[in-house]
Write an enzyme that holds these catalytic residues in place. Structure first.
Site, PDB file in Angstrom:
ATOM      1  N   HIS A 128       0.834  -1.207   0.000  1.00 38.15           N
ATOM      2  CA  HIS A 128       0.000   0.000   0.000  1.00 38.15           C
ATOM      3  C   HIS A 128       0.869   1.258   0.000  1.00 38.15           C
ATOM      4  O   HIS A 128       0.649   2.181  -0.790  1.00 38.15           O
ATOM      5  CB  HIS A 128      -0.944   0.014   1.210  1.00 38.15           C
ATOM      6  CG  HIS A 128      -1.574   1.364   1.415  1.00 38.15           C
ATOM      7  ND1 HIS A 128      -2.626   1.812   0.650  1.00 38.15           N
ATOM      8  CD2 HIS A 128      -1.245   2.385   2.242  1.00 38.15           C
ATOM      9  CE1 HIS A 128      -2.930   3.057   1.017  1.00 38.15           C
ATOM     10  NE2 HIS A 128      -2.103   3.434   1.986  1.00 38.15           N
ATOM     11  N   HIS A 133       1.292   4.993  -2.707  1.00 42.10           N
ATOM     12  CA  HIS A 133       1.588   6.422  -2.493  1.00 42.10           C
ATOM     13  C   HIS A 133       2.746   6.970  -3.309  1.00 42.10           C
ATOM     14  O   HIS A 133       2.722   8.136  -3.701  1.00 42.10           O
ATOM     15  CB  HIS A 133       1.920   6.672  -1.011  1.00 42.10           C
ATOM     16  CG  HIS A 133       0.732   6.640  -0.107  1.00 42.10           C
ATOM     17  ND1 HIS A 133      -0.157   7.690  -0.004  1.00 42.10           N
ATOM     18  CD2 HIS A 133       0.273   5.687   0.744  1.00 42.10           C
ATOM     19  CE1 HIS A 133      -1.104   7.386   0.878  1.00 42.10           C
ATOM     20  NE2 HIS A 133      -0.875   6.171   1.347  1.00 42.10           N
ATOM     21  N   GLU A 174      -5.851   9.377   0.037  1.00 38.34           N
ATOM     22  CA  GLU A 174      -6.201   7.955   0.121  1.00 38.34           C
ATOM     23  C   GLU A 174      -7.298   7.534  -0.860  1.00 38.34           C
ATOM     24  O   GLU A 174      -7.206   6.470  -1.465  1.00 38.34           O
ATOM     25  CB  GLU A 174      -6.618   7.581   1.551  1.00 38.34           C
ATOM     26  CG  GLU A 174      -5.510   7.713   2.583  1.00 38.34           C
ATOM     27  CD  GLU A 174      -4.370   6.689   2.440  1.00 38.34           C
ATOM     28  OE1 GLU A 174      -4.467   5.756   1.615  1.00 38.34           O
ATOM     29  OE2 GLU A 174      -3.361   6.859   3.162  1.00 38.34           O
ATOM     30  N   SER A 193      -4.219   0.514  -4.414  1.00 38.81           N
ATOM     31  CA  SER A 193      -3.639  -0.707  -3.854  1.00 38.81           C
ATOM     32  C   SER A 193      -4.704  -1.747  -3.528  1.00 38.81           C
ATOM     33  O   SER A 193      -4.398  -2.773  -2.928  1.00 38.81           O
ATOM     34  CB  SER A 193      -2.791  -0.384  -2.616  1.00 38.81           C
ATOM     35  OG  SER A 193      -3.588   0.128  -1.565  1.00 38.81           O
TER      36      SER A 193
HETATM   37  C1  LIG Z   1      -4.154  11.974  10.219  1.00 40.81           C
HETATM   38  C2  LIG Z   1      -3.047  11.136  10.760  1.00 40.81           C
HETATM   39  O1  LIG Z   1      -1.899  11.886  10.828  1.00 40.81           O
HETATM   40  C3  LIG Z   1      -2.823   9.871   9.951  1.00 40.81           C
HETATM   41  O2  LIG Z   1      -3.860   8.954  10.235  1.00 40.81           O
HETATM   42  C4  LIG Z   1      -1.465   9.234  10.125  1.00 40.81           C
HETATM   43  C5  LIG Z   1      -1.109   8.674  11.475  1.00 40.81           C
HETATM   44  N1  LIG Z   1       0.094   7.878  11.425  1.00 40.81           N
HETATM   45  C6  LIG Z   1       0.491   7.246  10.317  1.00 40.81           C
HETATM   46  N2  LIG Z   1       1.575   6.440  10.335  1.00 40.81           N
HETATM   47  C7  LIG Z   1       1.948   5.795   9.247  1.00 40.81           C
HETATM   48  N3  LIG Z   1       3.010   4.984   9.289  1.00 40.81           N
HETATM   49  N4  LIG Z   1       1.261   5.910   8.073  1.00 40.81           N
HETATM   50  C8  LIG Z   1       0.165   6.712   7.982  1.00 40.81           C
HETATM   51  O3  LIG Z   1      -0.448   6.829   6.921  1.00 40.81           O
HETATM   52  C9  LIG Z   1      -0.249   7.420   9.126  1.00 40.81           C
HETATM   53  N5  LIG Z   1      -1.318   8.251   9.087  1.00 40.81           N
HETATM   54 FE   LIG Z   2      -2.058   5.317   2.885  1.00 43.15          FE
END
Ligand SMILES: C[C@H](O)[C@H](O)[C@H]1CNc2nc(N)[nH]c(=O)c2N1
Ligand SMILES: [Fe+2]
Ligand SMILES: N[C@@H](Cc1ccccc1)C(=O)O
Length: 299
Positions: A128, A133, A174, A193
């Site tokens: 993913h 991304h 997303e 994905s």
């Molecule tokens: C909005 C928020 O920052 C988001 O959900 C973040 C939190 N931490 C994350 N951490 C990882 N590794 N990947 C992510 O996409 C996210 N998204």
């Molecule tokens: Fe993502």
């Protein structure tokens, strides 16, 4: 935590939560899972994903076989837009996530899903994160948007509007769609994905498809455990960057005073609707889960 990965468990993350990829430690089966997922997505993404996505895959040579080695893709990505990919063990705290993005580092999970979980997993894996991304990060306007989002996240946190900003990420990065001359196309990583959601988001009669509006998006809930019931459609990546370049202070104040929020299936007067969904898929899914719950009680 979803998938157990010994190469993650043996490492102590740095203060920014990063770990080493240790690419030589992926197993033959793990590389084969990547190849299976890659081949499946490529065949269904033709004429569904934006050209920029396909172009990005080629620029980074992501289809050369097996899980990509960061030491191969980072020099290319860095030369194109100044971004790089770093490995993290699992989801990282919001402030850490924003700090990486604000500095043009995209955090990716190291682990890959198991063959028994090709279609569904609870947390982002390397397929993913990298397949979904990273191709878009080769496009300068999108690369700038992602960095701006990281900086914006830090501001939203201090203003107590993280939830609203996270909805913007969800409905663009997303699950975003874009209207192009050739038709509606996908750019959201959560869709590209996913083998199920790729045809669903464009061709199913079930979900709503509505023209993107920043404040509307920030007032709209989302669901994380099934296909989306609403998608928002941008006109162009330039439009997306333009509207998000504005200072959100006034918008955040409005969102704090006027607590109007929209459900997943709401259509409002101001919406420019591309498709008013019948929500048949979501209703069938709800009926299935009621049925499963009933069966669970009597068994
Ligand atoms: C909005 C928020 O920052 C988001 O959900 C973040 C939190 N931490 C994350 N951490 C990882 N590794 N990947 C992510 O996409 C996210 N998204
Ligand atoms: Fe993502
Ligand atoms: N312009 C936003 C920051 C931002 C940019 C791009 C995406 C998301 C947020 C702000 O003032 O906070």
């Amino acid at each position: 935590m979803g998938v157990h990965d010994p190469v993650i468990d043996e490492q102590t993350p740095a203060s920014d939560f990063t770990i080493e990829q240790r690419w030589d430690r992926y197993t033959t089966e793990e590389h084969a899972v990547w190849d299976t997922l890659y081949a499946r997505q490529i065949s269904i993404l033709k004429n569904r994903a934006v050209d920029e996505f396909h172009h990005g895959l080629g620029l980074l040579d992501l289809g050369s076989g097996g899980i990509p080695d960061l030491s191969d893709i980072n020099p290319k990505l860095k030369a194109l837009t100044g971004w790089e990919v770093v490995m993290v063990p699992h989801l990282v705290p919001d402030d850490v996530f924003f700090d990486h993005l604000a500095n043009r580092r995209f955090p990716s999970g190291r682990f890959i899903r198991k063959r028994s979980q090709l279609d569904y997993l609870e947390e982002p894996d390397i397929f993913h994160d990298i397949f979904g991304h990273v191709p878009m990060l080769t496009l300068p306007v999108f690369a700038d948007y992602m960095q701006a989002y990281g900086k914006g996240g830090q501001r939203a946190q201090t203003m107590g509007r993280l939830k609203e900003l996270a909805r913007l990420y969800w409905y663009t990065v997303e699950f975003g769609l874009i209207q192009q001359a050739e038709g509606l196309r996908i750019y959201g990583a959560g869709i590209v994905s996913s083998a199920g959601e790729t045809p669903f988001c464009l061709e199913s009669d079930s979900p709503n498809r509505i023209r993107f509006d920043l404040e509307r998006v920030m007032r709209t809930d989302y669901k994380i455990d099934d296909f989306q019931q609403v998608y928002f459609v941008i006109d162009s990546f330039d439009q997306l960057l333009d509207v998000t370049q504005q200072d959100f202070t006034a918008l955040y104040e409005r969102l704090g005073t006027d607590m109007t929020r929209f459900g997943l299936t709401d259509i409002i007067d101001a919406d420019e609707v591309y498709h008013h969904g019948d929500q048949a898929y979501a209703q069938a899914a709800a009926a299935r889960s009621r049925h499963d719950a009933d069966a669970g009680e009597t068994e």
